[in-house]
Design an enzyme around this catalytic site. Structure first.
Site, PDB file in Angstrom:
ATOM      1  N   ASP A  99      57.377  54.013 -38.756  1.00  0.00           N
ATOM      2  CA  ASP A  99      57.384  53.868 -37.296  1.00  0.00           C
ATOM      3  C   ASP A  99      57.696  52.465 -36.801  1.00  0.00           C
ATOM      4  O   ASP A  99      57.381  52.120 -35.668  1.00  0.00           O
ATOM      5  CB  ASP A  99      56.011  54.288 -36.765  1.00  0.00           C
ATOM      6  CG  ASP A  99      54.871  53.522 -37.438  1.00  0.00           C
ATOM      7  OD1 ASP A  99      55.143  52.435 -37.994  1.00  0.00           O
ATOM      8  OD2 ASP A  99      53.730  54.007 -37.417  1.00  0.00           O
ATOM      9  N   GLU A 121      57.290  59.562 -44.399  1.00  0.00           N
ATOM     10  CA  GLU A 121      56.078  59.444 -43.562  1.00  0.00           C
ATOM     11  C   GLU A 121      56.365  59.940 -42.143  1.00  0.00           C
ATOM     12  O   GLU A 121      56.200  59.230 -41.149  1.00  0.00           O
ATOM     13  CB  GLU A 121      55.504  58.023 -43.541  1.00  0.00           C
ATOM     14  CG  GLU A 121      54.054  57.987 -43.080  1.00  0.00           C
ATOM     15  CD  GLU A 121      53.475  56.579 -43.004  1.00  0.00           C
ATOM     16  OE1 GLU A 121      53.591  55.924 -41.971  1.00  0.00           O
ATOM     17  OE2 GLU A 121      52.875  56.141 -44.020  1.00  0.00           O
ATOM     18  N   GLU A 135      54.882  51.940 -31.946  1.00  0.00           N
ATOM     19  CA  GLU A 135      55.081  52.797 -33.116  1.00  0.00           C
ATOM     20  C   GLU A 135      55.120  54.291 -32.784  1.00  0.00           C
ATOM     21  O   GLU A 135      55.886  55.047 -33.383  1.00  0.00           O
ATOM     22  CB  GLU A 135      53.998  52.526 -34.169  1.00  0.00           C
ATOM     23  CG  GLU A 135      54.112  51.163 -34.850  1.00  0.00           C
ATOM     24  CD  GLU A 135      53.504  50.019 -34.044  1.00  0.00           C
ATOM     25  OE1 GLU A 135      52.939  50.271 -32.955  1.00  0.00           O
ATOM     26  OE2 GLU A 135      53.590  48.867 -34.503  1.00  0.00           O
ATOM     27  N   HIS A 211      46.138  43.342 -36.691  1.00  0.00           N
ATOM     28  CA  HIS A 211      47.433  42.778 -36.306  1.00  0.00           C
ATOM     29  C   HIS A 211      48.141  43.532 -35.190  1.00  0.00           C
ATOM     30  O   HIS A 211      49.190  43.093 -34.721  1.00  0.00           O
ATOM     31  CB  HIS A 211      48.376  42.763 -37.513  1.00  0.00           C
ATOM     32  CG  HIS A 211      48.878  44.127 -37.887  1.00  0.00           C
ATOM     33  ND1 HIS A 211      48.160  44.978 -38.670  1.00  0.00           N
ATOM     34  CD2 HIS A 211      50.010  44.783 -37.552  1.00  0.00           C
ATOM     35  CE1 HIS A 211      48.832  46.106 -38.831  1.00  0.00           C
ATOM     36  NE2 HIS A 211      49.954  46.019 -38.150  1.00  0.00           N
ATOM     37  N   ARG A 213      49.853  45.261 -31.958  1.00  0.00           N
ATOM     38  CA  ARG A 213      50.255  44.738 -30.643  1.00  0.00           C
ATOM     39  C   ARG A 213      49.283  45.134 -29.543  1.00  0.00           C
ATOM     40  O   ARG A 213      48.999  44.353 -28.654  1.00  0.00           O
ATOM     41  CB  ARG A 213      51.663  45.245 -30.289  1.00  0.00           C
ATOM     42  CG  ARG A 213      52.763  44.342 -30.786  1.00  0.00           C
ATOM     43  CD  ARG A 213      54.126  44.903 -30.448  1.00  0.00           C
ATOM     44  NE  ARG A 213      55.186  43.915 -30.607  1.00  0.00           N
ATOM     45  CZ  ARG A 213      55.610  43.446 -31.760  1.00  0.00           C
ATOM     46  NH1 ARG A 213      55.057  43.851 -32.895  1.00  0.00           N
ATOM     47  NH2 ARG A 213      56.574  42.540 -31.820  1.00  0.00           N
ATOM     48  N   HIS A 244      47.202  38.005 -40.580  1.00  0.00           N
ATOM     49  CA  HIS A 244      48.632  38.287 -40.352  1.00  0.00           C
ATOM     50  C   HIS A 244      49.290  37.048 -39.731  1.00  0.00           C
ATOM     51  O   HIS A 244      48.693  36.404 -38.869  1.00  0.00           O
ATOM     52  CB  HIS A 244      48.722  39.492 -39.410  1.00  0.00           C
ATOM     53  CG  HIS A 244      50.087  40.084 -39.285  1.00  0.00           C
ATOM     54  ND1 HIS A 244      51.130  39.423 -38.675  1.00  0.00           N
ATOM     55  CD2 HIS A 244      50.587  41.283 -39.680  1.00  0.00           C
ATOM     56  CE1 HIS A 244      52.212  40.197 -38.702  1.00  0.00           C
ATOM     57  NE2 HIS A 244      51.904  41.325 -39.308  1.00  0.00           N
TER      58      HIS A 244
HETATM   59  C1  UD1 Z   1      55.318  44.955 -37.481  1.00  0.00           C
HETATM   60  C2  UD1 Z   1      55.492  46.397 -36.987  1.00  0.00           C
HETATM   61  C3  UD1 Z   1      54.184  47.158 -37.052  1.00  0.00           C
HETATM   62  C4  UD1 Z   1      53.564  47.059 -38.418  1.00  0.00           C
HETATM   63  C5  UD1 Z   1      53.449  45.600 -38.832  1.00  0.00           C
HETATM   64  C6  UD1 Z   1      52.928  45.510 -40.240  1.00  0.00           C
HETATM   65  C7  UD1 Z   1      57.126  46.761 -35.192  1.00  0.00           C
HETATM   66  C8  UD1 Z   1      57.376  46.736 -33.745  1.00  0.00           C
HETATM   67  N1  UD1 Z   1      55.908  46.366 -35.593  1.00  0.00           N
HETATM   68  O1  UD1 Z   1      54.461  44.297 -36.557  1.00  0.00           O
HETATM   69  O2  UD1 Z   1      54.435  48.530 -36.759  1.00  0.00           O
HETATM   70  O3  UD1 Z   1      52.281  47.639 -38.374  1.00  0.00           O
HETATM   71  O4  UD1 Z   1      54.745  44.987 -38.773  1.00  0.00           O
HETATM   72  O5  UD1 Z   1      52.473  44.245 -40.547  1.00  0.00           O
HETATM   73  O6  UD1 Z   1      57.996  47.110 -35.954  1.00  0.00           O
HETATM   74  N2  UD1 Z   1      55.758  36.780 -39.293  1.00  0.00           N
HETATM   75  C9  UD1 Z   1      55.943  35.780 -40.214  1.00  0.00           C
HETATM   76  N3  UD1 Z   1      56.178  36.138 -41.514  1.00  0.00           N
HETATM   77  C10 UD1 Z   1      56.222  37.417 -41.927  1.00  0.00           C
HETATM   78  C11 UD1 Z   1      56.013  38.428 -40.983  1.00  0.00           C
HETATM   79  C12 UD1 Z   1      55.799  38.099 -39.666  1.00  0.00           C
HETATM   80  O7  UD1 Z   1      55.908  34.606 -39.892  1.00  0.00           O
HETATM   81  O8  UD1 Z   1      56.421  37.673 -43.121  1.00  0.00           O
HETATM   82  C13 UD1 Z   1      55.509  36.409 -37.881  1.00  0.00           C
HETATM   83  C14 UD1 Z   1      56.782  35.979 -37.153  1.00  0.00           C
HETATM   84  O9  UD1 Z   1      56.506  34.960 -36.242  1.00  0.00           O
HETATM   85  C15 UD1 Z   1      57.169  37.261 -36.401  1.00  0.00           C
HETATM   86  C16 UD1 Z   1      55.795  37.772 -36.040  1.00  0.00           C
HETATM   87  O10 UD1 Z   1      54.978  37.533 -37.173  1.00  0.00           O
HETATM   88  O11 UD1 Z   1      58.004  37.017 -35.303  1.00  0.00           O
HETATM   89  C17 UD1 Z   1      55.721  39.235 -35.658  1.00  0.00           C
HETATM   90  O12 UD1 Z   1      56.354  40.063 -36.604  1.00  0.00           O
HETATM   91  P1  UD1 Z   1      56.819  41.545 -36.133  1.00  0.00           P
HETATM   92  O13 UD1 Z   1      57.435  42.241 -37.274  1.00  0.00           O
HETATM   93  O14 UD1 Z   1      57.616  41.446 -34.887  1.00  0.00           O
HETATM   94  O15 UD1 Z   1      55.460  42.232 -35.693  1.00  0.00           O
HETATM   95  P2  UD1 Z   1      54.246  42.743 -36.543  1.00  0.00           P
HETATM   96  O16 UD1 Z   1      53.031  42.542 -35.718  1.00  0.00           O
HETATM   97  O17 UD1 Z   1      54.288  42.161 -37.900  1.00  0.00           O
HETATM   98  N1  UDP Z   2      48.426  44.399 -47.246  1.00  0.00           N
HETATM   99  C1  UDP Z   2      48.762  43.433 -48.193  1.00  0.00           C
HETATM  100  N2  UDP Z   2      48.309  42.153 -48.015  1.00  0.00           N
HETATM  101  C2  UDP Z   2      47.536  41.793 -46.956  1.00  0.00           C
HETATM  102  C3  UDP Z   2      47.218  42.789 -45.989  1.00  0.00           C
HETATM  103  C4  UDP Z   2      47.694  44.069 -46.158  1.00  0.00           C
HETATM  104  O1  UDP Z   2      49.424  43.727 -49.180  1.00  0.00           O
HETATM  105  O2  UDP Z   2      47.160  40.617 -46.873  1.00  0.00           O
HETATM  106  C5  UDP Z   2      48.927  45.766 -47.437  1.00  0.00           C
HETATM  107  C6  UDP Z   2      47.905  46.869 -47.302  1.00  0.00           C
HETATM  108  O3  UDP Z   2      47.198  47.109 -48.487  1.00  0.00           O
HETATM  109  C7  UDP Z   2      48.788  48.047 -46.909  1.00  0.00           C
HETATM  110  C8  UDP Z   2      49.853  47.391 -46.056  1.00  0.00           C
HETATM  111  O4  UDP Z   2      49.856  46.024 -46.400  1.00  0.00           O
HETATM  112  O5  UDP Z   2      49.426  48.614 -48.035  1.00  0.00           O
HETATM  113  C9  UDP Z   2      49.525  47.583 -44.609  1.00  0.00           C
HETATM  114  O6  UDP Z   2      50.288  46.730 -43.855  1.00  0.00           O
HETATM  115  P1  UDP Z   2      49.907  46.348 -42.388  1.00  0.00           P
HETATM  116  O7  UDP Z   2      48.448  46.480 -42.170  1.00  0.00           O
HETATM  117  O8  UDP Z   2      50.531  45.028 -42.133  1.00  0.00           O
HETATM  118  O9  UDP Z   2      50.722  47.421 -41.536  1.00  0.00           O
HETATM  119  P2  UDP Z   2      50.409  48.909 -41.029  1.00  0.00           P
HETATM  120  O10 UDP Z   2      50.034  49.748 -42.186  1.00  0.00           O
HETATM  121  O11 UDP Z   2      49.335  48.812 -39.994  1.00  0.00           O
HETATM  122  O12 UDP Z   2      51.694  49.321 -40.394  1.00  0.00           O
END
Ligand code: UD1
Ligand code: UDP
Length: 377
Positions: A99, A121, A135, A211, A213, A244
């Protein structure tokens, strides 16, 4: 000789990568399929952590992540990046997961080039378009764009049938359980010094993540304050929180929880460390989707830091409880788990509604049959 059909898996965030990695590995073993991997890099560091653990070298990396990115830029950068890749590589099938904005954008990019899409999924629904946001809408849109729908549970498949979704719907289990079972070992030795030297026997330990939104702003502050009170009121309690990297999370968490004894804010863990830490935890507090699926399989109670869930199966089974996003309610739910042995025991019964660790085999069999690469069996 039959020419190889191309299957391209497209993913970009940590959870997609964790859940697609065992499938990519399974696809690679098929003689009549060429498996390609395209990552968007919506996550950079956290995606690379997963690719390393599973030894996956992407064929294409769009590298789209920007600091504090917004939904529009993730969408447009993915669409623009994927268009030439799909035109050049011409896959017979594109696989997307779950999603995220990477997933819906990749499905749309494939649709624009009339390339069939398979959705791993599929069928999770909260029925509230703004929670989880974006999502819930992303996965509804992918269901319209995809031809193959791999639903983790029978209830997920029912959701799709209720919406008259077109194409093949198959109940497969969730690939996250395949990944989890390959990672968790009771004798696992942690790589990170902090975890290797952590005294797990010294008292209860809560594993915390948040984490989403819809929790930005006051909800994440409420979560932090509830956890702070828990630590202050329980002298032997420890909380480990891999934070996160999203600045919308980093800023309030560091402001509310920095420098607290027995509350450890750490960098995101790689998936092997994370799964094994979960296995050693007392219980889990989270707004994550993936953790809600993984922890029940390990017999760990989960308090969900949200007001709803699209994963009701473990709630029904009694392992997961919706704790909401208000400070007092979260505090009371966690307090009860720490002090009420009967409640803890009831919630700590291992249940596995999300799969038996063989989801990838089922998905691969469907793909082979659909592509006609299974030798006609
Ligand atoms: C995204 C997904 C969410 C998922 C989550 C898992 C969307 C809209 N959201 O949200 O569904 O649950 O990932 O974690 O697709 N950043 C870093 N390094 C990284 C990753 C992120 O610095 O490796 C920072 C960056 O500043 C980035 C911000 O986090 O711009 C947000 O990342 P983004 O993928 O937009 O949103 P998530 O909250 O991670
Ligand atoms: N996870 C990880 N390291 C972390 C936190 C989470 O490997 O520090 C793993 C967790 O076990 C799961 C996945 O990341 O498999 C979940 O990701 P996240 O919570 O970021 O996203 P969501 O599942 O809510 O989309």
């Amino acid at each position: 000789m039959m020419s190889k059909q191309k299957v391209m898996s497209v993913f970009g965030t940590r959870p997609e990568a964790i859940k697609m990695a065992p499938l990519v590995q399974a696809l690679r073993r098929l003689p009549h399929i060429e498996s390609l991997v395209c990552v968007t890099g919506q996550h950079r560091d956290m995606l690379d952590q997963v690719l390393n653990i599973f030894s996956i070298q992407p064929d294409v990396d769009l590298n789209i992540m920007r600091f504090d990115q917004d939904l529009t830029s993730i969408t447009t950068r993915t669409l623009e990046g994927l268009a030439p890749v799909l035109a050049e590589r011409k896959p017979d099938l594109v696989l997307v997961h779950g999603d995220t904005t990477t997933s819906v954008s990749a499905a749309l990019a494939a649709f624009y080039q009339k390339i069939p899409v398979a959705h791993v999924e599929a069928g999770l629904r909260s029925l509230d378009p703004y929670s989880p946001y974006p999502e819930e809408m992303n996965r509804c849109l992918i269901s319209r764009l995809a031809q193959l729908h791999f639903a983790p549970t029978a209830a997920n498949a029912d959701n799709l049938r209720r919406e008259n979704v077109q194409g093949l719907i198959s109940v497969t289990g969730n690939t996250v359980i395949d990944a989890l079972l390959s990672m968790v070992h009771d004798t696992y030795e942690f790589q990170r010094d902090f975890l290797r030297t952590f005294d797990f026997a010294a008292g209860p330990m809560i594993l915390l993540t948040a984490h989403r939104r819809e929790n930005f702003g006051q909800p994440i502050v409420n979560i932090c304050r509830a956890v702070r009170r828990l630590v202050q009121n329980h002298p032997d309690l420890r909380v480990i929180y891999p934070v996160h990297p999203n600045p919308q999370i980093q800023q309030p968490v560091r402001q509310e929880l920095a420098d607290m004894e027995r509350l450890y804010l750490i960098e995101p863990l790689d998936v092997q460390e994370m799964h094994n830490l979960m296995n050693r935890s007392t219980f889990v507090m989270t707004d994550s989707g993936g953790l809600q699926e993984e922890a029940p399989a390990l017999g760990k109670p989960v308090l969900v830091l949200r007001t709803e869930t699209e994963r009701p199966e473990a709630v029904v089974a009694g392992t997961v409880e919706i704790a909401g996003v208000e400070e007092e309610r979260i505090y009371q739910a966690a307090y009860a788990l720490l002090t009420d042995k009967q409640k803890f025991r009831t919630m700590a019964t291992a249940v596995n509604p999300y799969g038996d660790g063989h989801a990838c085999e089922r998905i691969v069999a469907c793909i082979e049959e659909w592509l006609g690469t299974d030798g006609g069996c």
